[in-house]
Design a protein around this motif. Structure first.
Motif, PDB file in Angstrom:
ATOM      1  N   TYR A 166       0.832  -1.202   0.000  1.00  0.00           N
ATOM      2  CA  TYR A 166       0.000   0.000   0.000  1.00  0.00           C
ATOM      3  C   TYR A 166       0.865   1.249   0.000  1.00  0.00           C
ATOM      4  O   TYR A 166       1.852   1.339   0.712  1.00  0.00           O
ATOM      5  CB  TYR A 166      -0.933   0.046   1.210  1.00  0.00           C
ATOM      6  N   GLU A 167       0.493   2.198  -0.833  1.00  0.00           N
ATOM      7  CA  GLU A 167       1.105   3.521  -0.863  1.00  0.00           C
ATOM      8  C   GLU A 167      -0.004   4.557  -0.964  1.00  0.00           C
ATOM      9  O   GLU A 167      -1.073   4.261  -1.510  1.00  0.00           O
ATOM     10  CB  GLU A 167       2.029   3.652  -2.072  1.00  0.00           C
ATOM     11  N   PRO A 168       0.217   5.753  -0.452  1.00  0.00           N
ATOM     12  CA  PRO A 168      -0.794   6.808  -0.637  1.00  0.00           C
ATOM     13  C   PRO A 168      -1.119   6.967  -2.123  1.00  0.00           C
ATOM     14  O   PRO A 168      -0.271   6.735  -2.987  1.00  0.00           O
ATOM     15  CB  PRO A 168      -0.117   8.052  -0.069  1.00  0.00           C
ATOM     16  N   ASP A 169      -2.314   7.328  -2.412  1.00  0.00           N
ATOM     17  CA  ASP A 169      -2.787   7.490  -3.795  1.00  0.00           C
ATOM     18  C   ASP A 169      -2.779   6.174  -4.569  1.00  0.00           C
ATOM     19  O   ASP A 169      -2.576   6.156  -5.782  1.00  0.00           O
ATOM     20  CB  ASP A 169      -1.982   8.552  -4.544  1.00  0.00           C
ATOM     21  N   ALA A 170      -3.020   5.058  -3.861  1.00  0.00           N
ATOM     22  CA  ALA A 170      -3.046   3.745  -4.504  1.00  0.00           C
ATOM     23  C   ALA A 170      -4.359   3.472  -5.220  1.00  0.00           C
ATOM     24  O   ALA A 170      -4.479   2.483  -5.932  1.00  0.00           O
ATOM     25  CB  ALA A 170      -2.789   2.647  -3.470  1.00  0.00           C
ATOM     26  N   VAL A 171      -5.346   4.334  -5.014  1.00  0.00           N
ATOM     27  CA  VAL A 171      -6.629   4.154  -5.677  1.00  0.00           C
ATOM     28  C   VAL A 171      -6.940   5.372  -6.543  1.00  0.00           C
ATOM     29  O   VAL A 171      -6.488   6.483  -6.260  1.00  0.00           O
ATOM     30  CB  VAL A 171      -7.779   3.909  -4.670  1.00  0.00           C
ATOM     31  N   ALA A 172      -7.704   5.128  -7.608  1.00  0.00           N
ATOM     32  CA  ALA A 172      -8.063   6.204  -8.529  1.00  0.00           C
ATOM     33  C   ALA A 172      -9.362   5.854  -9.236  1.00  0.00           C
ATOM     34  O   ALA A 172      -9.929   4.788  -9.025  1.00  0.00           O
ATOM     35  CB  ALA A 172      -6.938   6.422  -9.550  1.00  0.00           C
ATOM     36  N   ASP A 173      -9.801   6.727 -10.102  1.00  0.00           N
ATOM     37  CA  ASP A 173     -11.012   6.558 -10.904  1.00  0.00           C
ATOM     38  C   ASP A 173     -12.257   6.339 -10.048  1.00  0.00           C
ATOM     39  O   ASP A 173     -12.930   5.317 -10.143  1.00  0.00           O
ATOM     40  CB  ASP A 173     -10.864   5.412 -11.908  1.00  0.00           C
ATOM     41  N   PRO A 174     -12.613   7.326  -9.208  1.00  0.00           N
ATOM     42  CA  PRO A 174     -13.792   7.161  -8.359  1.00  0.00           C
ATOM     43  C   PRO A 174     -15.093   7.210  -9.159  1.00  0.00           C
ATOM     44  O   PRO A 174     -15.209   7.962 -10.132  1.00  0.00           O
ATOM     45  CB  PRO A 174     -13.705   8.351  -7.404  1.00  0.00           C
ATOM     46  N   GLU A 175     -16.023   6.369  -8.760  1.00  0.00           N
ATOM     47  CA  GLU A 175     -17.360   6.334  -9.339  1.00  0.00           C
ATOM     48  C   GLU A 175     -18.352   6.413  -8.190  1.00  0.00           C
ATOM     49  O   GLU A 175     -18.250   5.646  -7.234  1.00  0.00           O
ATOM     50  CB  GLU A 175     -17.579   5.035 -10.105  1.00  0.00           C
ATOM     51  N   PHE A 176     -19.317   7.316  -8.268  1.00  0.00           N
ATOM     52  CA  PHE A 176     -20.348   7.455  -7.245  1.00  0.00           C
ATOM     53  C   PHE A 176     -21.568   6.654  -7.694  1.00  0.00           C
ATOM     54  O   PHE A 176     -22.012   6.796  -8.840  1.00  0.00           O
ATOM     55  CB  PHE A 176     -20.747   8.917  -7.075  1.00  0.00           C
ATOM     56  N   THR A 177     -22.120   5.828  -6.801  1.00  0.00           N
ATOM     57  CA  THR A 177     -23.312   5.038  -7.110  1.00  0.00           C
ATOM     58  C   THR A 177     -24.348   5.252  -6.023  1.00  0.00           C
ATOM     59  O   THR A 177     -24.036   5.173  -4.833  1.00  0.00           O
ATOM     60  CB  THR A 177     -22.978   3.539  -7.229  1.00  0.00           C
ATOM     61  N   PHE A 178     -25.577   5.510  -6.457  1.00  0.00           N
ATOM     62  CA  PHE A 178     -26.674   5.797  -5.543  1.00  0.00           C
ATOM     63  C   PHE A 178     -27.799   4.793  -5.742  1.00  0.00           C
ATOM     64  O   PHE A 178     -28.010   4.292  -6.849  1.00  0.00           O
ATOM     65  CB  PHE A 178     -27.213   7.208  -5.787  1.00  0.00           C
ATOM     66  N   HIS A 179     -28.524   4.538  -4.661  1.00  0.00           N
ATOM     67  CA  HIS A 179     -29.698   3.677  -4.636  1.00  0.00           C
ATOM     68  C   HIS A 179     -30.800   4.452  -3.917  1.00  0.00           C
ATOM     69  O   HIS A 179     -30.536   5.502  -3.346  1.00  0.00           O
ATOM     70  CB  HIS A 179     -29.406   2.389  -3.853  1.00  0.00           C
TER      71      HIS A 179
END
Length: 140
Positions: A79-92
């Protein structure tokens, strides 16, 4: 049928949603947004003003999601900071919604990424989707 999020306009219906699920997509200020309604719920059950309020506050809530991922992965090898990208928001329907980071550059995670689950403005969980069987997802 179309739906509109106050302040963000109409969403495009998805033609290839699974049976019993209605889905709409849009991009709001650079953020991928999906709205899902599973039977027996209907579009009347959606809180569109709430969805609009989340999207207006998306920068702060996205920072909260990044913090939740950091807490979840802090001790994970690689794990390193900024290890995730491409956020998608999903609503129900209701106040439960999620941010899925489609890209996760941490060894051992699936291509499904990581999901941060919210209730209103509060994080209630982080799921690495490691227990999702991709073969089941593609079978009809």
């Amino acid at each position: 049928m179309t739906i509109a999020i106050p302040g963000f306009g109409e969403l495009t219906p998805v033609d290839h949603a699974p049976e019993g699920v209605a889905c709409w997509n849009t991009t709001a200020a650079g953020t991928s947004v999906s709205v899902l309604v599973e039977e027996p719920a209907t579009t009347d059950d959606l809180d569109l003003p709430f969805i609009g309020s989340v999207l207006r506050d998306r920068q702060r809530l996205l920072a909260t999601a990044h913090e939740a991922v950091a807490d979840h992965l802090r001790d994970h090898p690689g794990y390193e900071p900024d290890a995730v990208a491409d956020p998608e928001f999903t609503f129900h329907p209701g106040r439960d919604w999620l941010v899925r980071f489609a890209e996760c550059r941490v060894p051992g995670f699936t291509e499904l990424g990581l999901v941060v689950v919210f209730n209103g403005g509060d994080v209630v969980g982080v799921d690495d989707l490691a227990d999702v069987d991709l073969a089941d997802e593609t079978e009809d």
